[in-house]
Design a protein around this motif. Structure first.
Motif, short mmCIF file in Angstrom:
data_model
loop_
_atom_site.label_atom_id
_atom_site.label_comp_id
_atom_site.label_asym_id
_atom_site.label_seq_id
_atom_site.Cartn_x
_atom_site.Cartn_y
_atom_site.Cartn_z
N UNK A 1 5.43 27.03 -18.19
CA UNK A 1 6.59 26.16 -18.38
C UNK A 1 7.86 26.95 -18.09
N UNK A 2 8.88 26.23 -17.62
CA UNK A 2 10.16 26.86 -17.27
C UNK A 2 11.22 25.79 -17.12
N UNK A 3 12.47 26.22 -17.03
CA UNK A 3 13.57 25.28 -16.81
C UNK A 3 13.63 24.84 -15.35
N UNK A 4 13.25 25.76 -14.43
CA UNK A 4 13.35 25.47 -12.99
C UNK A 4 12.20 26.14 -12.26
N UNK A 5 11.59 25.41 -11.32
CA UNK A 5 10.53 25.98 -10.50
C UNK A 5 10.76 25.59 -9.05
N UNK A 6 10.81 26.61 -8.19
CA UNK A 6 10.89 26.41 -6.75
C UNK A 6 9.47 26.50 -6.20
N UNK A 7 9.06 25.47 -5.47
CA UNK A 7 7.75 25.44 -4.83
C UNK A 7 7.96 25.66 -3.34
N UNK A 8 7.30 26.66 -2.79
CA UNK A 8 7.40 26.96 -1.36
C UNK A 8 6.06 26.59 -0.73
N UNK A 9 6.12 25.68 0.24
CA UNK A 9 4.91 25.19 0.89
C UNK A 9 4.58 26.03 2.12
N UNK A 10 3.29 26.06 2.47
CA UNK A 10 2.85 26.71 3.70
C UNK A 10 3.31 25.87 4.89
N UNK A 11 3.28 26.47 6.06
CA UNK A 11 3.66 25.75 7.29
C UNK A 11 2.78 24.52 7.47
N UNK A 12 3.34 23.47 8.00
CA UNK A 12 2.66 22.23 8.32
C UNK A 12 2.06 21.57 7.07
N UNK A 13 2.70 21.79 5.91
CA UNK A 13 2.27 21.17 4.64
C UNK A 13 0.80 21.42 4.31
N UNK A 14 0.33 22.63 4.53
CA UNK A 14 -1.06 22.98 4.24
C UNK A 14 -1.17 23.65 2.87
N UNK A 15 -0.56 23.04 1.88
CA UNK A 15 -0.69 23.55 0.52
C UNK A 15 0.49 24.39 0.09
N UNK A 16 0.39 24.87 -1.12
CA UNK A 16 1.46 25.67 -1.74
C UNK A 16 1.23 27.15 -1.45
N UNK A 17 2.27 27.84 -1.04
CA UNK A 17 2.21 29.29 -0.82
C UNK A 17 2.55 30.05 -2.09
N UNK A 18 3.66 29.60 -2.75
CA UNK A 18 4.07 30.32 -3.97
C UNK A 18 4.97 29.45 -4.83
N UNK A 19 5.08 29.85 -6.08
CA UNK A 19 5.96 29.21 -7.05
C UNK A 19 6.90 30.27 -7.61
N UNK A 20 8.16 29.91 -7.79
CA UNK A 20 9.15 30.82 -8.40
C UNK A 20 9.74 30.11 -9.60
#
Length: 164
Positions: free
Chosen positions: A72-91
């Motif tokens: 849980x957090x106040x803010x989460x940035x989701x970075x997707x892989x190229x061509x929307x092939x899933x999630x690469x990382x969460x910040x």
């Protein structure tokens, strides 16, 4: 300061035991190995998507679940892989709490690399494991085997086993 952090810091200060300081230590984290191939479920108050950069920003009471792990957090940035092939990382930032089994950790920031299966927590990290608590500047959790490495002014209280 969260209630969990307040309670654990009080326990560290009042328990009649010997403190131990180190620059790095390995600890177990959680009771299960985490399958990073499982889907990631995110709930939040708000969502902003940027198609050009391939990112999404969740804000307000963000809760993330993957298998038995919760973040849980106040803010989460989701970075997707190229061509929307899933999630690469969460910040995750802002009062981050990570829970796996009976273990819980708090920090100012957590970066989850899906491909590596690692979560790096930084900024006033506090790990609670039953009656024990550890604090450090940084904790890196390897989800494949449920281990963590704490570094940067690690502090814990070691129980001596004596009743006096």
């Amino acid at each position: 300061m969260t209630p969990l952090r307040s309670l654990l810091l009080c326990l560290i200060l009042v328990l009649p035991v010997t403190p131990a300081f180190a620059q790095g230590t390995n600890v177990a984290f959680g009771t299960i190995r985490q399958d990073t191939n499982q889907p990631v479920e995110v709930t939040a108050d708000n969502l902003a998507v940027d198609q050009d950069s391939g990112t999404a920003v969740f804000t307000g009471n963000v809760m993330i679940g993957q298998g038995e792990m919760r973040l849980s957090a106040a803010r989460v940035l989701v970075v997707y892989r190229a061509e929307n092939k899933g999630i690469a990382r969460l910040e995750a930032t802002g009062g981050v709490t990570l829970v796996s089994g009976p273990d819980a950790a708090e920090a100012e920031r957590a970066d989850y690399n899906i491909d590596d299966g690692t979560i790096v927590m930084t900024g006033n990290v506090l790990l609670a494991q039953g009656a024990s608590a550890l604090s450090a500047d940084r904790m890196s959790v390897r989800l494949s085997d449920g281990t963590a490495q704490m570094s940067g002014r690690v502090k814990t209280i070691l129980q001596t086993g004596n009743d006096n």
